[in-house]
Design a protein around this motif. Sequence first.
Motif, PDB file in Angstrom:
ATOM      1  N   ALA A  17       0.830  -1.208   0.000  1.00 61.77           N
ATOM      2  CA  ALA A  17       0.000   0.000   0.000  1.00 61.77           C
ATOM      3  C   ALA A  17       0.865   1.259   0.000  1.00 61.77           C
ATOM      4  N   LEU A  18       1.947   1.240   0.784  1.00 62.67           N
ATOM      5  CA  LEU A  18       2.853   2.376   0.825  1.00 62.67           C
ATOM      6  C   LEU A  18       3.499   2.605  -0.539  1.00 62.67           C
ATOM      7  N   VAL A  48       9.235   3.524   5.846  1.00 60.43           N
ATOM      8  CA  VAL A  48      10.014   2.387   5.342  1.00 60.43           C
ATOM      9  C   VAL A  48      10.847   1.731   6.437  1.00 60.43           C
ATOM     10  N   PRO A  49      11.670   2.462   7.194  1.00 58.71           N
ATOM     11  CA  PRO A  49      12.428   1.785   8.264  1.00 58.71           C
ATOM     12  C   PRO A  49      11.540   1.207   9.351  1.00 58.71           C
ATOM     13  N   VAL A  50      10.386   1.843   9.593  1.00 61.87           N
ATOM     14  CA  VAL A  50       9.455   1.288  10.590  1.00 61.87           C
ATOM     15  C   VAL A  50       8.959  -0.080  10.148  1.00 61.87           C
ATOM     16  N   ALA A  81       9.005  -7.383   0.753  1.00 64.01           N
ATOM     17  CA  ALA A  81       7.959  -6.455   0.336  1.00 64.01           C
ATOM     18  C   ALA A  81       8.339  -5.010   0.650  1.00 64.01           C
ATOM     19  N   VAL A  82       9.023  -4.803   1.775  1.00 74.39           N
ATOM     20  CA  VAL A  82       9.432  -3.451   2.168  1.00 74.39           C
ATOM     21  C   VAL A  82      10.421  -2.871   1.163  1.00 74.39           C
ATOM     22  N   ALA A  83      11.133  -3.720   0.471  1.00 81.05           N
ATOM     23  CA  ALA A  83      12.100  -3.234  -0.517  1.00 81.05           C
ATOM     24  C   ALA A  83      11.408  -2.473  -1.646  1.00 81.05           C
ATOM     25  N   LEU A  84      10.144  -2.792  -1.914  1.00 80.99           N
ATOM     26  CA  LEU A  84       9.439  -2.116  -3.014  1.00 80.99           C
ATOM     27  C   LEU A  84       9.186  -0.641  -2.712  1.00 80.99           C
ATOM     28  N   PRO A  85       8.539  -0.286  -1.578  1.00 78.70           N
ATOM     29  CA  PRO A  85       8.370   1.150  -1.316  1.00 78.70           C
ATOM     30  C   PRO A  85       9.706   1.865  -1.111  1.00 78.70           C
ATOM     31  N   ALA A 137      13.227   5.959  -3.104  1.00 80.09           N
ATOM     32  CA  ALA A 137      14.575   6.346  -3.509  1.00 80.09           C
ATOM     33  C   ALA A 137      14.592   6.908  -4.926  1.00 80.09           C
ATOM     34  N   ALA A 138      13.805   6.309  -5.811  1.00 79.61           N
ATOM     35  CA  ALA A 138      13.754   6.786  -7.193  1.00 79.61           C
ATOM     36  C   ALA A 138      13.150   8.180  -7.282  1.00 79.61           C
TER      37      ALA A 138
END
Length: 295
Positions: free
Chosen positions: A7-8, A39-41, A57-61, A66-67
Amino acid sequence: MVLAALALAAVLAGHRLVPNVYSAGSLLDSVAPLFGLAVPVLALAALAARSRAALLAVALPAAVWAAQFGGALLPPQGGPAELRVVSQNLFADNPDPAATVEALAADGPDLIAIQEATEGVAAAAAERLRESYPHHAIKGTVGLLSKHPITRVSSLDSETSWIRGLRAVVETPQGDVAVYVAHLRSARINETASRDRNIQALADAVRGDDASRVLVLGDLNTSAEDRAFAPLSALLRDAQADAGWGFGLTWPAALPVLRPDQVLYRGLTATDAGVQRAPGTDHRAVTASFAFPAG
């Protein structure tokens, strides 16, 4: 956690597609960089749960953020400072606005732009600093103090009931610079139309300006990420984005979460940018340094 991460990522990737109903789109655009704090949370929660799927999954947001915004965390290139500027919303209820302006002058910038100066404040500040800043221009609630001569001062039509913008030519040793100082209308939930018209009016003035070097300093009451900012983004560069580190948040001063205060430019090279805390006001000041291109 996987659903939260997805969702994020969707919000980050698609925030500009959210309709601007009740000003939701503009608000979401403006705060989108702060979503990176989630993201870090989420990553810590995934580690605590020992969930490999959630961590992946967290790597996606993280990648989407970052982009879009990661460039703000890269170290600026730096360079010579041939023209240094600072811009500050003084705050109408400031108990000692002259002290605020003196704090801005402490580092010796070439130009000091002020907004939300109540009656007589800008003139009093100019008088107090006349030895270091012998030149000034004042129109309504905005002003410009300068170490260099100022000529061709005019008001801007900001479509408000009082003057909140000026244009002046500053004659620096390296050449003339057209400087705009503006304080656009405040944005309210479900009422950004007046501010948006101000942005368009300012963009129209800049588009029609034949000066080769232009600065826009002021409280524009929205961030550069806001879709409403597009008319200005198409014409001018953002000093913080080009030469600063971080997002340069300015409001509220105690714990800023937005950047309504801007330094925009063309025909110069931004070499440094940042924010400065001054007493008595609810905004932090924005600062920038510029070099003049050879020739």
